[in-house]
Structures are given as structure tokens and as C-alpha cells.
Design a protein around this motif. Structure first.
Motif, mmCIF file in Angstrom:
data_model
loop_
_atom_site.group_PDB
_atom_site.id
_atom_site.type_symbol
_atom_site.label_atom_id
_atom_site.label_comp_id
_atom_site.label_asym_id
_atom_site.label_seq_id
_atom_site.Cartn_x
_atom_site.Cartn_y
_atom_site.Cartn_z
ATOM 1 N N LEU A 91 121.475 90.433 13.173
ATOM 2 C CA LEU A 91 122.635 91.252 13.402
ATOM 3 C C LEU A 91 122.536 92.722 13.312
ATOM 4 O O LEU A 91 121.680 93.255 12.720
ATOM 5 C CB LEU A 91 123.504 90.811 11.853
ATOM 6 N N VAL A 92 123.328 93.330 14.143
ATOM 7 C CA VAL A 92 123.305 94.841 14.266
ATOM 8 C C VAL A 92 124.692 95.576 13.799
ATOM 9 O O VAL A 92 125.656 94.950 14.655
ATOM 10 C CB VAL A 92 122.817 95.384 15.659
ATOM 11 N N ARG A 139 131.134 81.670 14.902
ATOM 12 C CA ARG A 139 132.174 80.541 14.429
ATOM 13 C C ARG A 139 133.309 81.349 13.780
ATOM 14 O O ARG A 139 133.147 82.117 12.888
ATOM 15 C CB ARG A 139 131.571 79.499 13.861
ATOM 16 N N ARG A 140 134.742 81.274 14.136
ATOM 17 C CA ARG A 140 135.676 81.805 13.471
ATOM 18 C C ARG A 140 136.412 80.891 12.316
ATOM 19 O O ARG A 140 136.302 79.724 12.521
ATOM 20 C CB ARG A 140 136.839 82.192 14.285
ATOM 21 N N ALA A 141 136.768 81.520 11.420
ATOM 22 C CA ALA A 141 137.595 80.745 10.285
ATOM 23 C C ALA A 141 137.529 79.493 10.290
ATOM 24 O O ALA A 141 136.671 78.885 9.534
ATOM 25 C CB ALA A 141 139.117 81.371 10.364
ATOM 26 N N LEU A 154 131.267 83.487 11.117
ATOM 27 C CA LEU A 154 130.270 83.017 10.544
ATOM 28 C C LEU A 154 128.992 83.067 11.530
ATOM 29 O O LEU A 154 129.068 82.763 12.659
ATOM 30 C CB LEU A 154 130.350 81.312 10.191
ATOM 31 N N THR A 155 127.765 83.723 11.171
ATOM 32 C CA THR A 155 126.737 83.692 12.243
ATOM 33 C C THR A 155 125.685 82.871 11.110
ATOM 34 O O THR A 155 125.527 83.201 10.054
ATOM 35 C CB THR A 155 126.412 84.974 12.425
ATOM 36 N N VAL A 214 132.017 89.466 8.535
ATOM 37 C CA VAL A 214 130.990 88.407 8.951
ATOM 38 C C VAL A 214 130.149 87.972 7.653
ATOM 39 O O VAL A 214 129.806 88.849 6.805
ATOM 40 C CB VAL A 214 130.066 89.168 9.851
ATOM 41 N N LEU A 215 129.792 86.598 7.539
ATOM 42 C CA LEU A 215 128.917 86.047 6.876
ATOM 43 C C LEU A 215 128.074 85.497 7.510
ATOM 44 O O LEU A 215 127.950 84.629 8.382
ATOM 45 C CB LEU A 215 129.692 85.074 5.995
ATOM 46 N N HIS A 216 126.492 86.289 7.329
ATOM 47 C CA HIS A 216 125.605 85.826 7.987
ATOM 48 C C HIS A 216 124.783 84.680 6.878
ATOM 49 O O HIS A 216 124.024 85.357 6.077
ATOM 50 C CB HIS A 216 124.691 86.861 8.540
ATOM 51 N N LEU A 217 124.623 83.294 7.485
ATOM 52 C CA LEU A 217 123.902 82.626 6.535
ATOM 53 C C LEU A 217 122.231 82.653 6.880
ATOM 54 O O LEU A 217 121.845 82.062 6.003
ATOM 55 C CB LEU A 217 124.527 80.987 6.946
#
Length: 348
Positions: free
Chosen positions: A35-36, A251-253, A242-243, A201-204
Motif C-alpha cells: 500500500l502507498v 474488496r468493498r464493504a 479491504l486489501t 482501508v483495512l490492510h490484512l
């Protein structure tokens, strides 16, 4: 079809730089997504991947979200596909902070020993001895530069209680709370996930790599807890996108929540399949168990990122541990069984 270094634009200040899948047969390393993001004048890089091609793509993405005059580089965990270009922090030409998880320092310094340790558990299922295969795998990621001049560990910072909606967790915040690093430690010992407040953004990273962890230091309960926590954030509207480290999409909501719940459902189904394969657990040979478990994984399509026989075998061993079974000897295919519930009485 995506290519290494392609980008998905999330907004004008945030992009996901896409990696690639592992292909050992063609000497191709897997490369984790990165992610940037920009917060004011702060550039945020979440993971740096590996290979010179990906390094170039990261620099281009950093310019794309600019301008910035300082930088923050966050490493989610110590696996080679996430850390190979970490010394890029030294080349940005601005003041930089770079953080890595302390529990992963040993594997970052010596990835070969880490992979030998992980592979020795499935020695009977390997096409060559664990040290030789580990050396081949690690060689795919060279040159690997996991540390830069500014590298520190998260654990040198005072831990914070982070509140996101009804969620309460321990971690660290940056940029006045615009960047949140949450401890998860499921995929491996030091793993963290990252929440970017402004784009939602939530990056798992790799916590979403399938319903069962493969590595020797994976913790299945923590993986499932991370997935459940992430689903809750989406259900409450605290996260919008979601990334992760190896899915080449955003992915969205509602889609994200369904995806996360699907992973948890797969975890429950696989645990049930494993229990059926193990029976009462009197004696189970790993080779026989792994064959049945791999069939269950394939039937569910639950192999996670880079599905292959080696990772399926590693998942199977972790599943045996989850069932409470233990190997009876160090032989590669020694039977596993449950320890007795009670210690036999000693002589009277």
C-alpha cells in the motif's frame, strides 16, 4: 490479467501496488502487494515486496500520490516477499521512520533457518531434504534487504489502546491517528495489520491467506480472531475497503464482510474435516492425514495464496496440533496421537 507492479487506485492519495504469485518451478518468487498512501506531507508505505521491478513500481507509486516531505515505512511481518526492498527507505531523500515487528527479527536476519524449521515438520512430504528446499526457496528472493539505516521495532514504541468503533485493541498510531497498526500475530509471530483512517482501508496483509495458517509460528486462534475483528469493522462501517498481501483486488464493504465470514466458515469446515480424518486420535499417520486434508482443502477452494502441496502439508500439520495430537517420535511419518488425559499412577 495483472502484472507485477500494476496499481489499483483507491483514491488520489492511496494506491495498491500489485505483487505476483509464487512459481517455484519457474524460479519466480511471490511478491506481496504494498500500500502507498499520503497523509498531508507524510508518505506511508506498507510493505516493500521484493525484486527490482517491484522496487521501481513502488517509487513510481510514491511519486503518484505526492507531494510529500517525510516518510513512514511499515512492515507487516518478516516473510521475504514483504521485506526485500525495505532499504528503499534510505533512498527516499526525506526524513524516514521504518518499523518492523520485534518477534520477526530472527527470521528477517536468518530466513534460511526459519524456513528449515518450518519445512522439517513435513520432511516426509518433501521432494528433497528440508535444508536444500529451504535454500532454494530463500534464493528466489535475493537480493533481500530487510533493514535500512532507520529501522526500529514497533515494540520500542509505547503501546496504545486503540478504539475503532466498538473495537478495542493494542497497537500503535501514527500521523495523529490517521494510520493505525494493530497487533494480530496469527500468520506468523510478529504480524500486524494496518488501518488507514481517511480512505477507510483495512490492510490484512497475510492474515487472510486462507482459513488455516501454514508456517511453524502460525497461531490459528489469532488468525480467526483477526478475521472476526476485520469483519466487525466492516459491519460497523469503520472500514470501507479491504486489501491484503496476495489478493490482486480491493474488496468493498459488503463484499469484504462476506469474504471474511467465508474464510471463517472455511476454517470451521476444515476443522470438522480434520476431526473426521483423525477419528478419536488414537494414532494418525501424517502422510495419510495430509492426503485427506488436502482433498478437503481442494474441495473448499481454501488453499489461500499460492496454493500448492507443500503449503497444504504444512497446514495439515498445524491442524493436527489444533486437534491436540502430538507426534510419537521424530520420525518424519511417525504416528500422532493425543496425550493421555491422566498421568498413569506410579508404583505403590
Amino acid at each position: 490479467m495483472t502484472a507485477l507492479g500494476d496499481v489499483i487506485e483507491i483514491d488520489e492519495r492511496t494506491v495498491l501496488v500489485l505483487g505476483q504469485e509464487l512459481d517455484v518451478g519457474h524460479d519466480q518468487p511471490d511478491v506481496a502487494n504494498a500500500l502507498v498512501h499520503r497523509v498531508g506531507d507524510l508518505l506511508v508505505l506498507v510493505d516493500t515486496g521484493v525484486t527490482t521491478t517491484f522496487r521501481t513500481a513502488l517509487r513510481q507509486a510514491a511519486d503518484r500520490v505526492g507531494p510529500w516531505s517525510r516518510a513512514l515505512v511499515l512492515t507487516t511481518h518478516g516473510h521475504p516477499d514483504h521485506i526485500g526492498n525495505n532499504d528503499l527507505a534510505d533512498e527516499l531523500g526525506v526524513p524516514v521512520e521504518h518499523y518492523v515487528p520485534a518477534p520477526d527479527l530472527d527470521q528477517m536476519r536468518d530466513p534460511l533457518s526459519y524456513w528449515v524449521w518450518s519445512l522439517q515438520r513435513i520432511a516426509g512430504a518433501l521432494p528433497q531434504p528440508a535444508p536444500a528446499l529451504a535454500a532454494r526457496l530463500v534464493s528466489l528472493f535475493e537480493p533481500m534487504r530487510p533493514f535500512g539505516a532507520t529501522t526500529r521495532t514497533y515494540e520500542e514504541l509505547a503501546p496504545e489502546l486503540i478504539r475503532i468503533g466498538s473495537l478495542r485493541c493494542i497497537g500503535w498510531t501514527f500521523a495523529d491517528g490517521a494510520v493505525r497498526v494493530l497487533r494480530s500475530q496469527g500468520h506468523c509471530a510478529g504480524h500486524v495489520i494496518v488501518h488507514l483512517r481517511d480512505p477507510g482501508v483495512l490492510h490484512l496483509s497475510d492474515e487472510g491467506n486462507g482459513p488455516c495458517g501454514a508456517m511453524a509460528d502460525a497461531d490459528q486462534l489469532k488468525i480467526q480472531t483477526a478475521l472476526g475483528t476485520a469483519a466487525l469493522l466492516f459491519e460497523q462501517g469503520q472500514a470501507a475497503l479491504l486489501t491484503d498481501g496476495h489478493t490482486f483486488t480491493v474488496r468493498r464493504a459488503a463484499e469484504a464482510a462476506r469474504h471474511l465470514e467465508g474464510l471463517l466458515e472455511q476454517a470451521a469446515t476444515l476443522s470438522g474435516a480434520a476431526l473426521a480424518l483423525a477419528g478419536r486420535g488414537e494414532r494418525v499417520r501424517p502422510s495419510e492425514f495430509t492426503a485427506g486434508y488436502a482433498e478437503a482443502v481442494a474441495a473448499l477452494g481454501a488453499g489461500g495464496a499460492n496454493p500448492n502441496a507443500m503449503f497444504a502439508a504444512m497446514m495439515a500439520v498445524n491442524q493436527l496440533h489444533e486437534l491436540g495430537l502430538r507426534p510419537e517420535s521424530t520420525d518424519p511419518d511417525a504416528p500422532w496421537s493425543r496425550p493421555p488425559l491422566r498421568t498413569p499412577p506410579g508404583p505403590r
